[in-house]
Design a protein around this motif. Sequence first.
Motif, PDB file in Angstrom:
ATOM      1  N   HIS A 163       0.817  -1.192   0.000  1.00  0.00           N
ATOM      2  CA  HIS A 163       0.000   0.000   0.000  1.00  0.00           C
ATOM      3  C   HIS A 163       0.852   1.244   0.000  1.00  0.00           C
ATOM      4  O   HIS A 163       0.419   2.305   0.362  1.00  0.00           O
ATOM      5  N   HIS A 165      -7.603  -2.336  10.974  1.00  0.00           N
ATOM      6  CA  HIS A 165      -6.317  -2.518  10.299  1.00  0.00           C
ATOM      7  C   HIS A 165      -6.425  -2.168   8.825  1.00  0.00           C
ATOM      8  O   HIS A 165      -5.433  -2.189   8.106  1.00  0.00           O
ATOM      9  N   TRP A 166      -7.641  -1.852   8.374  1.00  0.00           N
ATOM     10  CA  TRP A 166      -7.852  -1.560   6.952  1.00  0.00           C
ATOM     11  C   TRP A 166      -7.572  -0.082   6.683  1.00  0.00           C
ATOM     12  O   TRP A 166      -7.961   0.782   7.466  1.00  0.00           O
ATOM     13  N   ASP A 167      -6.868   0.206   5.576  1.00  0.00           N
ATOM     14  CA  ASP A 167      -6.584   1.580   5.129  1.00  0.00           C
ATOM     15  C   ASP A 167      -5.895   2.406   6.209  1.00  0.00           C
ATOM     16  O   ASP A 167      -6.484   3.308   6.793  1.00  0.00           O
ATOM     17  N   HIS A 208     -13.561  -7.624   4.433  1.00  0.00           N
ATOM     18  CA  HIS A 208     -13.814  -6.431   5.228  1.00  0.00           C
ATOM     19  C   HIS A 208     -14.655  -6.730   6.452  1.00  0.00           C
ATOM     20  O   HIS A 208     -15.427  -5.886   6.893  1.00  0.00           O
ATOM     21  N   PRO A 230     -15.260  -0.423   6.838  1.00  0.00           N
ATOM     22  CA  PRO A 230     -14.738  -0.355   5.469  1.00  0.00           C
ATOM     23  C   PRO A 230     -15.895  -0.311   4.464  1.00  0.00           C
ATOM     24  O   PRO A 230     -17.022  -0.695   4.792  1.00  0.00           O
ATOM     25  N   THR A 285     -10.222  -4.404  16.004  1.00  0.00           N
ATOM     26  CA  THR A 285      -9.666  -5.178  14.897  1.00  0.00           C
ATOM     27  C   THR A 285      -9.243  -6.559  15.379  1.00  0.00           C
ATOM     28  O   THR A 285      -8.975  -6.760  16.561  1.00  0.00           O
ATOM     29  N   ASP A 298      -9.131  -7.569   0.154  1.00  0.00           N
ATOM     30  CA  ASP A 298      -9.144  -7.968   1.569  1.00  0.00           C
ATOM     31  C   ASP A 298     -10.572  -8.211   1.980  1.00  0.00           C
ATOM     32  O   ASP A 298     -11.459  -7.463   1.583  1.00  0.00           O
ATOM     33  N   HIS A 356     -12.751  -2.895  12.141  1.00  0.00           N
ATOM     34  CA  HIS A 356     -11.865  -3.411  11.091  1.00  0.00           C
ATOM     35  C   HIS A 356     -10.707  -2.413  10.917  1.00  0.00           C
ATOM     36  O   HIS A 356     -10.364  -2.014   9.805  1.00  0.00           O
ATOM     37  N   GLN A 412      -6.102 -12.870   8.047  1.00  0.00           N
ATOM     38  CA  GLN A 412      -7.377 -12.306   7.610  1.00  0.00           C
ATOM     39  C   GLN A 412      -8.112 -13.284   6.699  1.00  0.00           C
ATOM     40  O   GLN A 412      -9.308 -13.483   6.818  1.00  0.00           O
ATOM     41  N   SER A 441       2.508  -6.585   9.017  1.00  0.00           N
ATOM     42  CA  SER A 441       1.569  -5.934   8.107  1.00  0.00           C
ATOM     43  C   SER A 441       2.334  -5.271   6.980  1.00  0.00           C
ATOM     44  O   SER A 441       3.511  -4.940   7.122  1.00  0.00           O
ATOM     45  N   THR A 485      -0.891 -10.223   8.801  1.00  0.00           N
ATOM     46  CA  THR A 485      -2.269  -9.727   8.759  1.00  0.00           C
ATOM     47  C   THR A 485      -3.037 -10.330   7.602  1.00  0.00           C
ATOM     48  O   THR A 485      -4.153 -10.830   7.762  1.00  0.00           O
TER      49      THR A 485
END
Length: 1906
Positions: A298, A731-733, A993, A659, A774, A991, A729, A1021, A1243, A1017
Motif C-alpha cells: 500500500h 487494520h484496513w486503510d 472487510h 470499510p 480489529t 481484503d 476493522h 485475515q 503488516s 495480517t
Amino acid sequence: MGNSYAGQLKTTRFEEVLHNSIEASLRSNSLVPRPVFSQLYLEAEQQLSALEGGSRADNEDEEEEGEGALEPTCPPNPYQMHPPPEGCCTTDGFCQAGKDLRLVSISSEPIDVPAGFLLVGAKSPSLPDHLLVCAVDRRFLPDDNGHNALLGFSGNCVGCGKKGFCYFTEFSNHINLKLTTQPKKQKHLKYYLVRNAQGALTKGPLICWKGSEFRSRQTAASTGSSSVFPPAESSGPLATFSGEPIPGTTPSIPMGAQQAGILSNSGPPKKRHKGWSPESPSTTDGGYSQGGGNRAKHESAGMSCMPQVGLVGPAPVTFPVVASGEPVSVPDNLLKICKAKPVIFKGHGNFPYLCGNLNDVVVSPLLYTCYQNSQSISRAYEQYGASTIQPISEEMQLLLTVYYLVQLAADQVPLMEDLEQIFLRSWRESHLTEIRQYQQPQPCPPAPSAVAPVTSAQLPWLAGLAASSCNDSVHIIECTYSLAEGLSEMFRLLVEGKLAKTNYVVIVRACRSPAIDSCVAVTGKYQARILSESLLTPAEYQKEVNYELVTGKVDSLGAFFSTLCPEGDIDILLDKFHQENQGHIPSSITASSVTKSASLDVGGAPACTSYNLEPHHIRPFQLAVAQKLLSHVCSIADSSTQNLDLGSFEKVDFLICIPPSEVTYQQTLFHVWHSGVLLELGLEKEHMTKQRVEQYVLKLDAEAQTKFKSFLQNSFQNPHTLFVLIHDHAHWDLVSSAVHNLYSQSDPAVGLVDRLLNCREVKEAPNIVTLHVTSFPYALQTQHTLISPYNEIHWPASYSHGVDLYPENKKYFGLSEFIESTLSGHSLPLLRYDSSFEAMVTALGKRFPRLHSAVIRTFVLVQHYAAAMMAVSGLSQMKDYTSVETLEITQNLINSPKQCPCGHGLMVLLRVPCSPLAAVAYERLAHVRARLALEEHFEIILGNPSSGITIGKHFVKQLKTWQKIEDAEWRPQTYLELEGLPCILIFSGMDPHGESLPRSLRYCDLRLINSSCLVRTALEQELGLAAYFVSNEVPLEKGARNEPLESDAEKLSSTDNEDEELVTEGSISEKRSPVKRERSRSHDSASSSLSSKASSSAPCGESSAQPVAPSQGERARSPQSCGPSEETRAPGDRQRPHASRGPPPVISRRSPGPTPQPDSGLRTGQRSVQASVTVSSSQLSSSGSSSSSMTPAAGTLVLQASQCSMSKACRQPPIVFLPKLVYDMVTATDSSGLPKAASLLPSHSVMWASSFRPLLSKTMTSTEQSLYYRQWTVPRPSHMDYGNRAEGRVDSFHPRRLLLSGPPQIGKTGAYLQFLSILSRMLIRLTEVDVYDEEEININLREESDWHYLQLSDPWPDLELFKKLPFDYIIHDPKYEDASLICSHLQSIKSEDRGMSRKPEELYVRRQTARMRLSKYAAYNTYHHCEQCHQYMGFHPRYQLYESTLHAFAFSYSMLGEEIQLHFIIPKSKEHHFVFSQPGGQLESMRLPLVTDKSHEYIKSPTFTPTTGRHEHGLFNLYHAMDGASHLHVLVVKEYEMAIYKKYWPNHIMLVLPSIFNSAGVGAAHFLIKELSYHNLELERNRQEELGIKPQDIWPFIVISDDSCVMWNVVDVDCGGERSRELSWSERNVSLKYIMQHIEASPNITHYALIGMRKWSSKTGSSEVREPFSRCHVHDFLILNVDLTQNVQYNQNRFMCDDVDFNLRVHSAGLLLCRFNRFSVMKKQIAVGGHRSFHITSKVSDNAAAVVPAQYICAPDSKHTFLAAPAQLLLEKFFQHHSHRFFPLSLKNHSHPVLSVDCYLNLGSQISVCYVSSRPHSLNISCSDFMFSGLLLYLCDSFVGASFLKKFHFLKGATLCVICQDRNSLRQTVVRLELEDEWQFRLRDEFQTANAKEDRPLFFLTGRHI
C-alpha cells in the motif's frame, strides 16, 4: 529437542574450514568435497548444542581470535567533477550564469518551455528541501509505466535560457548539482512540475523511472531490509542434504530471556541469554517469503522509504553508483525462450544500465538492501563504544549467498530473512570475542586474529568451488571489467538454452579494485515467476490481471483446456448434455425436488429441526470484554491528567466506521438494530426505522466526509454527550493522508481513515473517545503508535491455568484450532491443500509464462469446478478433469439439499481476491450450471465489496419460507441471512472487510488467495473467514469420530506404496520430522492427478471432520452406524467396504479408530482408482458407472432417514483448502512451537525496526506480543502513524484512544455494542443516586384531630397557633423502625399495632431505596468536578492548591470542668468568614449576620456537617445545592481523619475535634458544635455590641446537616378552599438556598428552638403534606437556635438516637420544635463510613469473628473477654438487642412502658418507654395513670431525687436498671435515691460493659420492685 542452535557457525573459523576444504579437494582424486557452507552452518544439532550450552573450552579459543587483521573495505572513489569555469556562479540553487532555479523562487514566473519539453524538478544533495526547475525533452523521460525513455539526455536551463545540453553530466555541472557520484538523470530528476489553479508551478507526480535499479524503489516505495525474496510455492521445507538442519530453522529460545529482550530495550544481554538472539522471527522451514516483495503493497509511489536498519542504524542507504560503460541489451525473445522473466537482484558495487527488451527482466534492490542491513548490524554495538567491530565483509557476504543458494531445493525460493539470519550468525560467530567483551566488560582487549580474511582475488575461485557440487543449479560468472559483460554473457547463455538446469546465476567482478561488484540473477522458471510476481504491489497486480483479461491473453488458456478434453471442447459436451436432457432432468434430482415441493404444498413447510436462527444474546465473554472496556474508560477518567471528565456527561452517542463493503454495512446495521443499544442509549424511540439506524454506521467511502462532518458538529454542539467513535476493522486503510494528496485524483478513499479519524477536531474534542476494533492490531502497534499500551484491550483467553473462566455453550474455533486439527491425534484435519491442483498450476505456469499465476490458478480451479459439476450430473468421464477435493465439494453441495425435508444445503466459499477474475469465474460457473439444469439446486453468488447480494427469486422464496418472513420486498442483505441456502459464494475483493458467514458454510476454498502476500495480517485475515463457533456439548474429536461420515464410505484405501507406508509409521515419523509431515496422508489431497479420480459421482457428502449429512446410501445401509461398534472393525475390512454394515476405520493417526470411515480418503494422499465403491441403491449402482447412477428415485429415502446438513453445522467448523505454499507456512512451526505465519512481518504498512531482534514466542500473551511489535516495528512513510515521532514517550499517545483486539468472528461487535450500553448505564448511574425511600412509621398512632395545624395555606407557622399544638412524642422517622416507642399518654396500643414488620434478624436487611436522577440542585461528593465547581472545590490544574492555616480556638465549659481546645483549618479563600486579632493573628470568632438582614445573596446560618469515614463519599459539595449562593460550611472531623479530609476537600473549613473524641460517636460532635456555636454567639454579641448592635439582633441559628443529604424538595399544594377535603399537590426539586431563605425569612423565627423538615418518601400521601407544619421530632437536617437551647445539651457520649434524645430534652425544656412538612430532604444511601465505621471486636484474641451483642456486658471481675469498643457503644447496642433481659415485664407490653428519666435509650422495638425530665419547670406528660413495668436511671444527676421518683407507680415485679460510671457511684446513687425502700437488689444483679479497666466500663445494677 533441547536448545538446538541449528544453523549457527561452529567455533572453527570460517577461513580454516575453507582452507581445509580446498586442501582436501586438491589431495583427493575421487572425493567431492563437502561444501564449506554445510560444514559451517548445517551441522547437526547435537554437535552444536555444546556451543551455546556453554562449553567454556571452545569459548576460550575463540577469545583469542579476532577480526583484527581485517582491513576495512575502502569506499569506491568519489566521482571527480570538472572544476567550474573561472568567475562563474557556484551558489547552490543557481545556475552558473547566476540565475535562481529554485521552485519556490520562480514558481509564479512565466517560463518559456519549447514544444516537446516538460518542466521537471531536480533534487540537489546540497539543497534537500528545494527542487530545481529544469526543462527536459520528454522523449528522454519515461512514460507512465516507467518504460520507453530514450537513453541519453536533452535539456535547457530555465534560468539563463541556455539550450542544448546533450549530456546530463554537463547539465548537472551547469545547474550546480555538485555531485559526489556519477550524475544520472534517473537519480536526480525526481518530479514533474505542474501548474495549479492559481497558475503557480507546484511539485507534481513522481517521474516513474523503471527498468533501472530505481524501479522497485519508486513503485513499491522500497521494501525494507527484511523484505524478502518472495515466497516459494514450494512443496515443503527446505530439503537439505544428509538430513541436516536448515539455516533458516529458528533455534529454540529460553522463554524468560526472550521476554527480557522484548520488554526492555536495553541492548543485547549477556552471552548466555540466547533470548536476545537476533534470529529472524520467521526464518521459515520452507522457502516462503515473509511478506513477499509486496510488503510495500500500500505504499504510494512517491514515498521514498528508508530501508530498515538497526535501531541505531545508519542514515538512509544510498544506492550503488552506476559505473560508466555500455548499457547491456536485453535480448528480444527472452521470455519466450526462458519461459519466465529472470529476476536480477543487485548486490554490491555498480550495476550497469540495461536497455532493449526491458519488459522481460525484473531488477530489484532487495538483496542490496539486505547486504546493507547486515552491515549495519554491528552498529547496534556501537552504543557500547565498540568501534573496533568490523561489519561482515562484502566478499564474505557474497560467498555466504552462494552457499545459501547452493543448498536450496529445486522447489524452494530464496528468502531474504534466511539470508539475513545467516549473515547475522556468521557475524556474531566471527566476533564472539568482541561482542562478549562489550556485554561483559573484561579487563584485557581482544587479541587480533591471525587468520586472513577472504580477499577479492580469491572470491570468484571460492564461489566457483562452492557451486561445483550443486549440479549446476548455481552458475558463477566472473567478469573482468564490469558486471555488464557478465550480464551479457548470462543473456547469451539463456538464449542458447545452456542454463536450463540453472536456477541462479551469480555474477561477480572482483579482480580490479578493492571493492567488488556483484549481482544475482534468478533464472529458474518456478523461482523467477514467484519472485517477479511478489514484487508487484496489489495495485500493479490487479492492473496486470486486468490487462491480461482485457487484451484476451487468457484465450490461449481456454484453447489449451479444450484440447485436453477427449470429446472436444467442454462447451460442446455441455451443449450436447443440455439438449439430451432438456425433456427430462435427471430423475433423482427431480424426485427430490418434487418431494420437496409436494411436502411443502400439503402440510406447509416440513419440519426440519436443525434449522433455527439463534436469538441475539450477549455471551459471557462479550460481557467480560465490555466490562474491561468500561474499566479502561474509567481509568482514563480517574487518571490525574483530566483527559476525560465522565461526571460531565449525561448520555452516550456513537458512530461506527466500517470499510466500504455493502455486506459489512448491512451486517453492522443489523447488529445495532437487534442489540437494542439505540433504545438503551435513549437515542431513538420504540419505533425506529432503518434510516434512523443508518445514522450511526458510517461506510468509509466517497460520501463519508459529509456524514462525518455532521458527527463532529454534533459532538461540538453537545459537550455533555460522550461520543464514542468506533473504528471497526481498524487494520484496513492505514494510509496517511499525505499519501492521499498524491493519489487524490485516482481514488478519493485512499487515506480516508487518517483524514477523518485523526483530524484535529477528533483529537482535541474532550467528549470523543476513539475505539479501534480489529482482529489484526499489529499495524497499530508500532514505535509510533497513537494508542497507549495501557489502553489496549485483548480478548481474554477462555482457559487460564486449566480453569474455564467464562463457561459458554459454544467453543470458538479459530486459526490455532484449525492448525491443531492438522496435528496428530485429531480427527481429520480441517486445513488441507490440493496437490493435483497445484501440479496442474505449476505445469501450466511453464507453458504460459506471460500469464500471471493468479489468472492460471483461477482458470484451473473454475475448470475443476465445472468438470466436477458435470461429473456429478452424470458425465462421469469428466471426473478425470477435476481434483478429488473439488469433486467432494461439488458432490456435497449438490446432494446436501436432498437430505433435508426442507432442502437446506451448505455454502461453499470460493475466495477470488481479484474482482475481474471473480467476475470471470462467476460467469463461467453460472453458464455450466445453466447447461446442466442445476439452477434450482444451488445458487452462485458473486460477493463484491462494493455491491449488495443478488440471488434468484426461487432462492429468495426458499429463504423467506425458512426464516418465516412475510415482507414481500425482503431480500437477503448479509451473508448470515443465507443460512441453509445451498450456494457457491464467490467472495472477491483484495481484503475481506469483516463480513460474517453463516453456519451453513462447509467449505472455505482459499486455493486462489495471493500466496505471495505472506504478511501476517493478510494471512490471518484470509483464514479468519473460516472462524466459527462450534457447540460445546459434543467434544469436537469425539463428535467428529462417532458421526456417520458420508464422504468416507465411498472411498477406498490407496494402493500407493509410499502412502501405505505412512499409514503405519506416520505417527512416529511425523512427530519427528517436519519434512515428512507434508506428505502425510490426510493433508495432501491428491498424490497425483492420475490417482485423483474419485469413485463415480457418488454423493460423497461431507468428509470426516464435519459430518453435515451422511449420504442416504450409508444411512439406509447402516442405520446404527453412529454407534461406536465400528471401532472394533479390523483393518482387513477396508478391502471389502460393501461387505460391512458400518464403514470401517482406518489405521492412521490422522483418522483415529473411532472415525467410522473406510479411509481418510478425501483428505488424504491416497486416492482411490477403483470405482467399486459402496453406494446406496437409491443413488448409484454399485458398479459406479455413471450411466445408471441416477436412475432410482431418491425421494423415497429422503423422508426416511434424511438428515439436514444444518444439524451438524453447529458442531463442525468448515474445511479450508489452501495453496500448498500457504499451507506449509501455516502448519510449519518454529522452535518455540509458534506457527511460522505468526513470525512474518506483521503488516504491509510496517517494517522491522532492525534485523537485530529476538523472535516471537509461543508463550507470549497478546499484551506481550503488542509490546514486542511496539519495540521492533516502525511504520512505513505511507502509514498514518509515520509522523507521530515522539517514540515511546507518553505524550505521543492520544489519551482518549483505545484498541480492542480479538480473533475474527468471535463477537467483537456484540462486545462493543454491549460496552456502549453499560457505559451509558454507568453515566446515568453517575447522574443517579440511591436515596432512602421508606414511608413514615407509626402513622396509625397519631393523635386526635384537634391537634392539627389547620391553616393549610400558611407559608410560615403562626406562632400563637403553633404554641397551642401538642408535641407528638411518637417517632415517625423510618430509620427508627426498630427503636422503642415513646408513650405520651395512656394509649391502648395492641402489640400487633406496633408495626412488627421486621424480625430481629431482618434488622440488618438492606433498607428500601429508590433510584433518583440527580437534579441541578444536588449535593455532591468528591467525584463530581464540573467547570463551575472547580474553584469552589479548590481543585484545578490552573489554580494553585488552596493554602489553609490551622487556628486553635479554646473555650471553657463548666460541665466538662475543663477548657476545650478545638482547631479550625481555614483555607485562605474562606478567611473572610472569620475575625482575627490582626491579619494572620489569633482567631477571635466566626462572623454572624443580623436577624434584620434581608439580603438574598447569601445564607445566614452557618452549616456544620459532622462526618467520619466519608472523605470521598460525603456530600460536602453544596455549590449546586446552594445554587451558587455564598454560605459558610464547616466540616466537623475527628483528629485522626483531619489529613485525609483536608486532602480531598482542600477548600473547605474544617473543625477538628480534640483527640479525646477520636472514638466518640455523633453525640460528641453535635455537643461540641452546639457549645462552640453558643460560645461564638456570645463573642459576636460582645464584638458587635461595640458597633452599636443589640445582642438579640445577632443571628442565633446554625444548621446541623448529615453528610448524606443529597437533594431537597418542596410540595406545592392546591388546597381548593380552606375546608375542602380534596387536596391536590405536586412535589418538585428545589435548591437548599430556596429552602433556607424561606425558613430564615419566617416571622418570629427566633422563637423556635429547632426547625426541620420531612424525610422524602415516594409513598408520601396527602395526609402527610396536608398540614404545612407539625410539632414533632426532627432529624437529619436541623436548623438549631443556639440561643434558646443554651441550657439544653446533646449527650456527648451517645452513638445512636442522640437526635431523639435531644428533641425530647428541647421539648421538655418548654421550647418549640417545628417541622416544615412541605419541605423534604432526600438522604443518599452511602455504604461506607458513618455509624458503620464502629466495629466491635475482641481486645485479646486475633479472631476476627464477630462478637454477638449478648457478650457486650458481663459480670464485674469475671474472666470475660474484653472488647475493643467504647463502653457507651456497648451499652447502647446491648440495650437495642437484649433489653428484655433487664425488663422482662415490659416485653410487648405497651400499656406498661419503662420509665426513662432524663434520657432516651433505644430498648428495642418490642419495649415502649416513657420519657420524663427531672429538671424543674420542665414539660412532662401526665404519668398519674401509668403503671410502669420498669425504671431506667442512666447516669442520673443531682436533679433526680428520691422524692421525684416517689411520684411514679410501678407494677409488682417491675425491674430497675441503674447505670453509673463506676461501682462506687452505683452504691452512692442507690443510697441517695433511697432505692432500697422499694426495690430489691441481689449481689448477682450487678453487671458491667465488657471493657477493660483502662477503657472505663459502665456499671449496671438491676433490681425488682417489691
